[in-house]
Design an enzyme around this catalytic site. Structure first.
Site, mmCIF file in Angstrom:
data_model
loop_
_atom_site.group_PDB
_atom_site.id
_atom_site.type_symbol
_atom_site.label_atom_id
_atom_site.label_comp_id
_atom_site.label_asym_id
_atom_site.label_seq_id
_atom_site.Cartn_x
_atom_site.Cartn_y
_atom_site.Cartn_z
ATOM 1 N N GLU A 91 5.680 21.170 -2.872
ATOM 2 C CA GLU A 91 5.160 22.505 -2.400
ATOM 3 C C GLU A 91 6.286 23.125 -2.131
ATOM 4 O O GLU A 91 7.451 22.773 -1.633
ATOM 5 C CB GLU A 91 4.221 22.412 -1.388
ATOM 6 C CG GLU A 91 2.933 21.651 -2.012
ATOM 7 C CD GLU A 91 1.631 21.822 -0.948
ATOM 8 O OE1 GLU A 91 0.850 22.003 -1.447
ATOM 9 O OE2 GLU A 91 2.119 21.583 0.217
ATOM 10 N N CYS A 104 11.321 28.457 1.510
ATOM 11 C CA CYS A 104 11.537 27.195 1.899
ATOM 12 C C CYS A 104 11.355 25.972 0.687
ATOM 13 O O CYS A 104 10.284 25.812 0.447
ATOM 14 C CB CYS A 104 10.268 26.954 2.935
ATOM 15 S SG CYS A 104 10.069 25.522 3.836
ATOM 16 N N CYS A 111 8.209 11.955 2.230
ATOM 17 C CA CYS A 111 9.197 11.894 3.304
ATOM 18 C C CYS A 111 9.138 10.525 3.837
ATOM 19 O O CYS A 111 7.924 9.946 3.974
ATOM 20 C CB CYS A 111 8.993 13.078 4.200
ATOM 21 S SG CYS A 111 10.466 12.733 5.529
ATOM 22 N N CYS A 115 6.972 11.564 10.572
ATOM 23 C CA CYS A 115 6.857 12.306 11.733
ATOM 24 C C CYS A 115 5.393 12.371 12.067
ATOM 25 O O CYS A 115 4.474 12.954 11.169
ATOM 26 C CB CYS A 115 7.596 13.662 11.722
ATOM 27 S SG CYS A 115 9.428 13.523 11.634
ATOM 28 N N CYS A 118 3.603 15.883 11.197
ATOM 29 C CA CYS A 118 4.023 16.639 9.853
ATOM 30 C C CYS A 118 3.001 16.190 8.771
ATOM 31 O O CYS A 118 3.086 14.714 8.621
ATOM 32 C CB CYS A 118 5.248 16.459 9.696
ATOM 33 S SG CYS A 118 5.844 17.025 7.954
ATOM 34 N N CYS A 338 4.682 25.573 9.139
ATOM 35 C CA CYS A 338 5.573 24.547 9.397
ATOM 36 C C CYS A 338 4.719 23.294 9.533
ATOM 37 O O CYS A 338 3.831 23.386 10.506
ATOM 38 C CB CYS A 338 6.449 24.806 10.475
ATOM 39 S SG CYS A 338 7.509 23.535 11.270
#
Length: 345
Positions: A91, A104, A111, A115, A118, A338
């Site tokens: 994305e 962005c 990933c 985290c 996220c 975010c």
């Protein structure tokens, strides 16, 4: 198998042109049309036939495919889902501001940082993106604007804050930056590019020598080890004090700051004590703090504090004379804000 044109920085392309005894102007012409004008139809008309035959035989000019587009009805943010050649997806987000856009970019499929705040972390890491897949996000977003919002195709800022840990894919991100910065290419200003990291020290060790001048943002989120370990598990391997030591070694240009991102989570890291400790460790640094109220995603266990609590947190930081901004969420109605990106959904 053809090589992607968009994997090559200008020096790479020049070297290939020279090694094959082609007209030396071909590199400048190709970069000018593909990156400055972002058009390809007329480009090859301006290249000698011998060079053109080599280019068409050896280079692939395909880009990631736009699979889905989500437009925010709240603030005109645009989220793209790109399909890659191996069917993986990533994305990318266009964020409007003052009749211009920031983009962005994602650097990985998923990933590895895991985290907890996220949504991307829930995917796990599938693979790194190659340079052409990073650059392709920018070019395809620009072309979408040209078709759908003509006259608005001004992408002036690039932030590597999408899916993935950019410094975990250092080489591809570095080469993408070289293409964006090239005067022959998109000519993005060096301080218009920001790379965000959770604190991946192997990448920070390479920063000063290989990508000086590019802006750095650190996902800090808590000054306390126990809390940061929960939010950013790699803090156990690369503790915050070591991360800050490496960041302090990065040479900064005049008026350049390191941005420290701080996700505010209700009843977790939003107290006056948290703010006081944060101010203490950043006092005296060339620091700029972005306070980001937590953006919820499906299955998330955290909540955002209310505005009064956020403003009190900022008031404490203001006593340390550190420039601090409360960032307003954009695109959260389409999971584009975010921490909300997840190409599995």
């Amino acid at each position: 198998m053809k090589q992607s044109f968009y994997d090559l920085n200008y020096s790479d392309l020049e070297a290939i042109i020279n090694q094959n005894n082609l007209n030396c102007s071909a590199a400048a012409v190709l970069f000018n049309w593909h990156y400055k004008k972002k058009e390809t139809a007329q480009c090859h008309d301006n290249i000698a036939k011998s060079s053109l035959a080599f280019i068409e035989k050896n280079f692939d000019f395909s880009l990631p495919e736009i699979d889905l587009v989500h437009e925010s009805t709240k603030d005109r943010t645009v989220k793209f889902l790109f399909k890659l050649k191996d069917q993986h997806k990533v994305e990318t987000v266009l964020i409007p501001f003052n009749n211009k856009y920031s983009i962005c970019l994602s650097s990985q499929v998923g990933c590895a940082m895991n985290c907890s705040f996220c949504f991307t972390g829930e995917q796990g890491l599938k693979r790194n993106l190659i340079t052409s897949e990073i650059v392709g996000q920018f070019l395809q977003a620009w072309r979408w604007l040209a078709r759908n919002r003509p006259g608005e195709e001004r992408i002036l800022n690039i932030v590597f804050m999408g899916q993935g840990e950019p410094l975990h894919n250092f080489d591809a991100v570095k080469k993408a930056c070289e293409i964006f910065l090239s005067q022959h290419g998109t000519s993005i200003g060096v301080q218009k590019i920001t790379i965000s990291t959770a604190g991946y020290i192997p990448g920070l060790k390479r920063w000063s020598e290989e990508i000086p001048g590019v802006n750095l943002a650190l996902s800090l989120h808590s000054p306390f080890a126990e809390k940061r370990n929960e939010l950013i598990p790699i803090n156990k391997k690369y503790p915050l004090d070591e991360v800050l030591t490496y960041i302090d070694k990065i040479p900064l240009n005049k008026k350049q700051f390191i941005t420290y991102e701080y996700i505010l989570i209700k009843d977790f890291n939003d107290s006056a004590d948290d703010a006081e400790k944060l101010g203490t460790i950043l006092a005296g640094k060339s620091a700029y703090i972005n306070l980001i109220p937590f953006n919820a995603f499906p299955g998330s266990r955290y909540e955002s504090p209310d505005l009064a609590k956020i403003e009190k947190f900022k008031e404490v930081l203001d006593t340390f004379k550190i420039p601090t901004l409360i960032r307003i969420a954009k695109g959260d109605d389409v999971l584009a804000a975010c921490g909300q990106l997840n190409s599995n959904n």
